[in-house]
Design a protein around this motif. Structure first.
Motif, mmCIF file in Angstrom:
data_model
loop_
_atom_site.group_PDB
_atom_site.id
_atom_site.type_symbol
_atom_site.label_atom_id
_atom_site.label_comp_id
_atom_site.label_asym_id
_atom_site.label_seq_id
_atom_site.Cartn_x
_atom_site.Cartn_y
_atom_site.Cartn_z
ATOM 1 N N ARG A 1 -8.915 -20.124 -25.912
ATOM 2 C CA ARG A 1 -9.906 -20.933 -24.972
ATOM 3 C C ARG A 1 -9.330 -20.744 -22.778
ATOM 4 N NH1 ARG A 1 -14.998 -23.722 -23.371
ATOM 5 N NH2 ARG A 1 -14.611 -25.431 -21.666
ATOM 6 N N LEU A 2 -8.243 -20.759 -22.686
ATOM 7 C CA LEU A 2 -7.691 -21.290 -21.435
ATOM 8 C C LEU A 2 -7.276 -19.932 -20.430
ATOM 9 C CD1 LEU A 2 -4.423 -23.799 -22.201
ATOM 10 C CD2 LEU A 2 -7.220 -24.193 -21.263
ATOM 11 N N MET B 1 -12.094 -20.425 -15.657
ATOM 12 C CA MET B 1 -11.665 -20.264 -14.868
ATOM 13 C C MET B 1 -11.843 -21.402 -14.051
ATOM 14 S SD MET B 1 -13.535 -16.631 -13.563
ATOM 15 C CE MET B 1 -15.357 -17.141 -13.972
ATOM 16 N N PRO B 2 -10.887 -22.407 -12.629
ATOM 17 C CA PRO B 2 -11.125 -23.776 -12.344
ATOM 18 C C PRO B 2 -12.135 -24.295 -12.002
ATOM 19 C CG PRO B 2 -9.241 -22.339 -11.126
ATOM 20 C CD PRO B 2 -9.961 -21.106 -12.566
ATOM 21 N N ILE B 3 -13.418 -23.745 -11.942
ATOM 22 C CA ILE B 3 -14.399 -24.028 -10.985
ATOM 23 C C ILE B 3 -15.380 -24.833 -12.385
ATOM 24 C CG2 ILE B 3 -14.865 -21.512 -11.201
ATOM 25 C CD1 ILE B 3 -16.849 -21.365 -13.092
ATOM 26 N N PRO B 4 -16.140 -26.077 -11.990
ATOM 27 C CA PRO B 4 -17.000 -26.958 -12.453
ATOM 28 C C PRO B 4 -17.330 -26.552 -14.236
ATOM 29 C CG PRO B 4 -17.970 -26.757 -9.687
ATOM 30 C CD PRO B 4 -17.026 -25.533 -10.335
ATOM 31 N N ARG B 5 -16.859 -27.310 -14.623
ATOM 32 C CA ARG B 5 -17.365 -27.795 -16.064
ATOM 33 C C ARG B 5 -19.294 -27.156 -16.248
ATOM 34 N NH1 ARG B 5 -14.713 -28.553 -20.832
ATOM 35 N NH2 ARG B 5 -13.038 -29.070 -19.663
ATOM 36 N N GLU B 6 -19.561 -27.346 -15.786
ATOM 37 C CA GLU B 6 -20.444 -26.905 -16.387
ATOM 38 C C GLU B 6 -21.240 -25.684 -16.266
ATOM 39 O OE1 GLU B 6 -21.552 -28.450 -12.298
ATOM 40 O OE2 GLU B 6 -20.130 -29.630 -13.663
ATOM 41 N N VAL C 1 -4.848 -11.308 -25.961
ATOM 42 C CA VAL C 1 -4.297 -12.904 -25.815
ATOM 43 C C VAL C 1 -4.969 -12.468 -24.730
ATOM 44 C CG1 VAL C 1 -2.640 -13.614 -25.741
ATOM 45 C CG2 VAL C 1 -2.359 -12.978 -27.520
ATOM 46 N N ALA C 2 -4.822 -12.583 -23.517
ATOM 47 C CA ALA C 2 -5.239 -12.038 -21.955
ATOM 48 C C ALA C 2 -5.527 -10.791 -21.301
ATOM 49 C CB ALA C 2 -3.901 -12.522 -21.683
ATOM 50 N N THR C 3 -6.671 -11.057 -20.692
ATOM 51 C CA THR C 3 -6.529 -9.445 -19.760
ATOM 52 C C THR C 3 -6.840 -9.435 -18.031
ATOM 53 O OG1 THR C 3 -8.248 -8.047 -19.473
ATOM 54 C CG2 THR C 3 -8.782 -9.062 -20.334
ATOM 55 N N THR C 4 -6.768 -8.986 -17.550
ATOM 56 C CA THR C 4 -6.402 -8.951 -16.007
ATOM 57 C C THR C 4 -7.908 -8.927 -15.505
ATOM 58 O OG1 THR C 4 -6.241 -6.572 -15.338
ATOM 59 C CG2 THR C 4 -4.298 -7.915 -15.536
ATOM 60 N N MET C 5 -9.039 -8.250 -16.195
ATOM 61 C CA MET C 5 -10.373 -8.251 -16.026
ATOM 62 C C MET C 5 -11.011 -10.223 -16.064
ATOM 63 S SD MET C 5 -12.022 -4.320 -15.779
ATOM 64 C CE MET C 5 -12.078 -2.807 -14.573
ATOM 65 N N GLY C 6 -12.218 -10.034 -15.465
ATOM 66 C CA GLY C 6 -12.771 -11.126 -15.467
ATOM 67 C C GLY C 6 -14.138 -11.391 -15.402
ATOM 68 N N PHE C 7 -15.267 -12.648 -15.019
ATOM 69 C CA PHE C 7 -16.672 -12.003 -14.878
ATOM 70 C C PHE C 7 -17.007 -10.965 -14.691
ATOM 71 C CE2 PHE C 7 -20.583 -13.537 -12.923
ATOM 72 C CZ PHE C 7 -20.994 -14.349 -14.567
ATOM 73 N N THR C 8 -16.358 -9.583 -14.403
ATOM 74 C CA THR C 8 -16.042 -9.045 -13.919
ATOM 75 C C THR C 8 -15.511 -7.962 -13.329
ATOM 76 O OG1 THR C 8 -16.887 -8.994 -11.740
ATOM 77 C CG2 THR C 8 -18.902 -10.050 -12.438
#
Length: 412
Positions: free
Chosen positions: A178-179, A183-188, A243-250
């Protein structure tokens, strides 16, 4: 009965019936932002017997097609004026089945779909509900998802009853903790699905499947795979799981790419809109189509062109590409707790010895040392004999993954 496009003549269908094919064939469809790739796979041994590609979709030159493999060499070029993904998919599928109908029966079609969101963690059979769900994800992959869906729609129109399977670029990364997804944005917002999804999952799935053949027991250790092509990303694996990757939401996040910027200070986006008067659409185009290797060099998005250039701006673009890739690799190594195997794949990663050497030089502190002769020969093993990290240059094959998963779902 051999699968036949709805607009194919009765005479053609009669010829297909007389052929009495016994082989079952799967067609794979890989729709990119400006290209379409098709494969024909024989199910008896899962061997690809032909491949075709339609390139330059949406360019001023217009699309052109080419075939690879004896059975698709004569696919020809699209009719003049045919310029959209849906129409080109229908045309190409019709041409392919014309060519291979005497070799077997097309029994299923598998599609690469870039974004599966949080709901799709594995390939699925396509139905109306799946299509509706994938349509809702279009905003997360606007340069790819519409074309993936148009390919599905074109296939349905040609063969309404033929099974289709969606294979997702995001699914491989659903094993991440999960970590790694937050991303460090509002939980909602996170709860509403704004997460780090990751992409290039079909490529990483293939590398994970073949890695034991080259790395032995180390394949299940701490592995970084560098998928470096026009689009580029890294994936850190343990136990051959993401375990981890460089691309994110897009697919815009992470590494510098051919035309995409990768990670930048989000304040730059705010500055361009607020202080320079650029619209969101203009910033989108800049970050997705006018940045990366093309933007920094002002010459080309093609690494081969830049490597052949003596312009200092080409050198700066290549140097930045390597620096950014190495910095991100260091970040992935932190998530893994070290590094045992480094794999280069995709167009640049597989074929640019110069770029592999540049990146590996940065990673010498982790124990990666390249053998210059092996690297010049393009491997597959390119590390020096005394290198603590095994370094490989391997082919990837997204179409093989699509075909395998399609066969598994349709005929399990």
């Amino acid at each position: 009965m051999t699968a036949t496009p709805a607009n194919q003549s009765g005479a053609d269908q009669s010829g297909a019936d007389q052929a009495s094919p016994t082989e079952r064939l799967i067609i794979t469809v890989n729709a990119g932002s400006s290209s379409l790739k098709f494969g024909v796979v024989r199910m008896s041994d899962m061997v690809e017997i032909g491949r075709a590609e339609v390139e330059m979709i949406g360019t001023l030159k217009g699309p052109s097609a080419n075939g690879r493999g004896v059975h698709l060499d004569d696919i020809g070029n699209p009719p003049e004026g045919l310029a959209d993904h849906a129409g080109l998919t229908a045309w190409a599928l019709g041409r392919i089945t014309d060519i291979v109908h005497h070799l077997g029966e097309v029994v299923a079609v598998g599609h690469r779909v870039v974004h599966g969101g949080a709901s799709f963690s594995a390939p699925v059979l396509i139905d109306d509900a799946v299509i509706e769900a994938l349509g809702r994800l279009t905003a997360l992959a606007p340069n790819h998802q519409p074309h993936n869906l148009s390919g599905i729609a074109a296939t349905r129109q040609l063969w309404p009853d033929l099974p289709q399977v969606a294979c997702f670029d995001t699914a491989f990364h659903r094993t991440q903790p999960r970590l790694a997804q937050l991303m460090p944005i509002p939980r909602e917002l996170s709860d509403d699905g704004i997460l780090r999804y990751g992409f290039h999952g079909l490529s990483y799935t293939h590398i994970a499947s073949v890695l034991p053949d080259y790395a032995g027991d180390r394949a299940d250790g701490r592995v970084i795979v560098a998928h470096l092509g026009h689009g580029a990303s890294l994936c850190g694996m343990q136990g051959r799981r993401s375990v981890a990757t460089t691309m994110g939401f897009t697919a815009l996040d992470g590494l510098m790419m051919g035309k995409r910027a990768g990670s930048i200070d989000p304040g730059v986006v705010l500055h361009l809109i607020r202080d320079r008067g650029m619209s969101a659409a203009e910033v989108d185009r800049m970050l997705n189509a006018r940045s990366g290797l093309l933007g920094v060099s002002g010459i080309s998005a093609d690494m081969r062109v830049l490597e052949a250039s003596d312009d200092p701006k080409a050198e700066e673009a290549m140097a930045l590409f390597a620096y950014r890739a190495a910095r991100e690799a260091g970040s992935i190594a932190v998530a893994l707790g070290g590094l045992d195997v480094l794999v280069f794949t995709a167009g640049i990663g597989r074929h640019s010895a110069q770029m592999r050497a540049r990146i590996a030089d940065y990673l010498a502190f982790l124990g990666a040392e390249i053998d210059p002769a092996a690297n010049a020969a393009h491997g597959p093993v390119i590390s020096a004999p005394d290198s603590r990290v095994l370094v490989l240059a391997l082919d990837t094959d997204e179409e093989a993954v699509i075909a395998r998963e399609t066969a598994r779902l349709v005929f399990a």
